[in-house]
Write a protein that holds these residues in place. Structure first.
Motif, mmCIF file in Angstrom:
data_model
loop_
_atom_site.group_PDB
_atom_site.id
_atom_site.type_symbol
_atom_site.label_atom_id
_atom_site.label_comp_id
_atom_site.label_asym_id
_atom_site.label_seq_id
_atom_site.Cartn_x
_atom_site.Cartn_y
_atom_site.Cartn_z
ATOM 1 N N ASP A 197 -4.080 3.596 -6.651
ATOM 2 C CA ASP A 197 -4.981 3.275 -5.903
ATOM 3 C C ASP A 197 -4.171 2.133 -5.005
ATOM 4 N N ASP A 224 -5.695 -1.641 -6.095
ATOM 5 C CA ASP A 224 -4.548 -2.249 -7.078
ATOM 6 C C ASP A 224 -3.322 -2.496 -6.998
ATOM 7 N N ASP A 274 1.506 -1.299 0.004
ATOM 8 C CA ASP A 274 -0.275 0.002 -0.129
ATOM 9 C C ASP A 274 0.808 1.224 -0.167
#
Length: 230
Positions: free
Chosen positions: A103, A106, A94
């Motif tokens: 994002d 993703d 992340d």
């Protein structure tokens, strides 16, 4: 005559003192120390250990957790650290997504190149996909010990035929000095299905190597087996 004899007697005694004083036999001056036997009685506390280099560093987020990991016996490691290792692995992906302006949903951990090494040797199929999920990988890595496989080649990881099938790959059967365990660990964590997912190309970060190689001419045949830093 008596004076003459006394002179020679004195000279002889003086010479004998010199011989004794200059003798190579130092046993009288440096006696052999007594043999000591190790005493292992008492209560001991584990303060550190090292299994797979870099795992504690990467997958434990705080100094307190790192210290606790070093004091945990291997049989308790999975129950204590697997869940936090998995969360940390996902959180790192992340963080890289944010740095890339993407994002976080993703960019997640991808099953890696270990394939059936960890999940069993049955042929890959829909029923047995042999996916090394984040849970499977962190279960293995949380048990931070170096395995030994007496009936297999000793290697931290050998990719065999390489991507995409990695046919003949073998891993976690021990460790040789020539094995670049940090690069292997980074590939397993961030390399995805091909081992080259975050390889520094196409605007992606370089996460699958630390850029430090072990050269063959730096390995010796005598202790400590690794030569001077290059």
């Amino acid at each position: 005559m008596k004076i003459y004899n006394k002179k020679y007697l004195f000279a002889a005694l003086f010479a004998s003192f010199l011989v004794v004083g200059c003798s190579n036999d130092d046993d009288s001056m440096n006696p052999t120390p007594p043999t000591m036997e190790a005493d292992f009685t008492g209560t001991f506390s584990q303060v550190d250990h090292m299994g797979r280099p870099g795992i504690n560093t990467v997958l434990n987020g705080s100094a307190d957790n790192k210290n606790m990991h070093n004091k945990t016996i291997p049989s308790n490691m999975q129950a204590t650290f697997q869940a936090s290792f998995q969360a940390r692995l996902e959180a790192l992906h992340d963080a890289y997504a944010v740095l890339l302006g993407a994002d976080p949903a993703d960019i997640n951990y991808e099953p890696n190149i270990l394939g059936d090494i960890l999940n069993g040797a049955e042929p890959t199929s829909e029923a047995n996909p042999n996916i090394v999920s984040a849970e499977v990988l962190t279960t293995v890595l949380s048990n931070d010990v170096l395995e030994v496989a007496p009936n297999a080649p000793t290697v931290y990881f050998d990719g065999g035929a390489g991507a995409p099938s990695f046919e003949g790959a073998i891993g976690f059967t021990g460790r040789k000095l020539q094995d670049d365990v940090i690069d292997v660990s980074l590939i397993l964590l961030f390399g995805g299905e091909t081992g080259a997912r975050f390889n520094g190309e196409g605007g992606l970060p370089q996460l699958v190597t630390d850029g430090v190689a072990i050269t063959a001419d730096n390995i010796t045949t005598s202790f400590p087996y690794i030569g001077a830093p290059e």
